[in-house]
Design a protein around this motif. Structure first.
Motif, PDB file in Angstrom:
ATOM      1  N   UNK A   1       0.834  -1.189   0.000  1.00  0.00           N
ATOM      2  CA  UNK A   1       0.000   0.000   0.000  1.00  0.00           C
ATOM      3  C   UNK A   1       0.874   1.247   0.000  1.00  0.00           C
ATOM      4  N   UNK A   2       0.487   2.174  -0.842  1.00  0.00           N
ATOM      5  CA  UNK A   2       1.167   3.457  -0.921  1.00  0.00           C
ATOM      6  C   UNK A   2       0.303   4.500  -0.227  1.00  0.00           C
TER       7      UNK A   2
ATOM      8  N   UNK B   1      -8.221  -4.696  -3.884  1.00  0.00           N
ATOM      9  CA  UNK B   1      -7.747  -3.314  -4.033  1.00  0.00           C
ATOM     10  C   UNK B   1      -8.192  -2.452  -2.846  1.00  0.00           C
ATOM     11  N   UNK B   2      -7.294  -1.589  -2.398  1.00  0.00           N
ATOM     12  CA  UNK B   2      -7.586  -0.670  -1.301  1.00  0.00           C
ATOM     13  C   UNK B   2      -7.513   0.745  -1.844  1.00  0.00           C
ATOM     14  N   UNK B   3      -8.538   1.527  -1.545  1.00  0.00           N
ATOM     15  CA  UNK B   3      -8.536   2.932  -1.923  1.00  0.00           C
ATOM     16  C   UNK B   3      -9.364   3.670  -0.886  1.00  0.00           C
ATOM     17  N   UNK B   4      -8.705   4.537  -0.126  1.00  0.00           N
ATOM     18  CA  UNK B   4      -9.418   5.251   0.925  1.00  0.00           C
ATOM     19  C   UNK B   4      -8.703   6.564   1.199  1.00  0.00           C
ATOM     20  N   UNK B   5      -9.419   7.521   1.785  1.00  0.00           N
ATOM     21  CA  UNK B   5      -8.767   8.764   2.163  1.00  0.00           C
ATOM     22  C   UNK B   5      -9.321   9.256   3.492  1.00  0.00           C
TER      23      UNK B   5
ATOM     24  N   UNK C   1      -3.634   3.860  -1.425  1.00  0.00           N
ATOM     25  CA  UNK C   1      -3.884   3.124  -2.666  1.00  0.00           C
ATOM     26  C   UNK C   1      -2.988   1.892  -2.671  1.00  0.00           C
ATOM     27  N   UNK C   2      -3.547   0.764  -3.074  1.00  0.00           N
ATOM     28  CA  UNK C   2      -2.737  -0.449  -3.157  1.00  0.00           C
ATOM     29  C   UNK C   2      -3.602  -1.686  -3.075  1.00  0.00           C
ATOM     30  N   UNK C   3      -2.977  -2.780  -2.656  1.00  0.00           N
ATOM     31  CA  UNK C   3      -3.714  -4.041  -2.523  1.00  0.00           C
ATOM     32  C   UNK C   3      -3.317  -4.756  -1.237  1.00  0.00           C
TER      33      UNK C   3
END
Length: 181
Positions: free
Chosen positions: A45-46, A82-86, A65-67
């Motif tokens: 994850x970045x 997939x991971x995407x969050x803020x 962002x990442x997995x």
């Protein structure tokens, strides 16, 4: 949770000029092991952090962002999710440390750095869906013994039709009463 702070997640804000500063973190399972969190088989994850230093407060915008490789809740097959969050966080100064509000952190006057590891951890873990289902389960492409067994045990459409055909005709008269209203 009293987790030891990892130095690489400390941001010494005293030396920063006013304005926006960018920070990047690459995290994997060693980061989550630090929190005794072991649900991921692996992770990549970045994290992008936009740190806006203003005269009386700081605004932090985190982007993940990442997995993560995790086991499916239905089949237990591992897959890359997939991971995407803020996350948006405001840091102000006060008389005592207070992190009770998830969008506001109050640091005591005189602090010179902030550690962001807890926010990164929550950003990723809370960004996971409640139910983790392998994409192959949803589109029918996954070949799994567990799915085969579930299919075998599920009621067949033909059986349902036969059950409907054998309904006593008197029930149809009652259904007509409902439909005549």
């Amino acid at each position: 949770m009293n987790t030891k702070q990892l130095k690489e997640f400390n941001i010494p804000f005293v030396g920063l000029k006013l304005g926006i500063h960018q920070f990047e973190y690459e995290i994997d399972n060693t980061f989550f092991e630090h929190f005794d969190y072991d649900e991921f088989n692996s992770s990549n994850i970045s994290i992008q952090l936009e740190f806006n230093k203003k005269s009386t407060l700081f605004e932090l915008k985190f982007y993940a962002r990442g997995t993560v490789n995790i086991n499916c809740d239905v089949t237990n097959e591992p897959f890359d999710l997939p991971i995407e969050n803020d996350l948006f966080l405001v840091i102000k100064f006060g008389t005592a440390y207070n992190d009770e509000n998830e969008e506001l952190l109050i640091l005591p006057h005189g602090e010179y750095e902030v550690n962001v590891q807890q926010y990164i951890y929550e950003l990723v873990v809370l960004g996971l869906p409640q139910k983790r289902v392998h994409p192959g389960v949803e589109d029918g492409t996954l070949d799994s013994d567990i799915l085969d067994k579930l299919e075998e045990l599920s009621p067949k459409k033909e059986t349902l039709k036969k059950d409907n055909e054998e309904i006593d005709p008197r029930w149809d008269k009652l259904k007509n009463l409902l439909n005549d209203k």
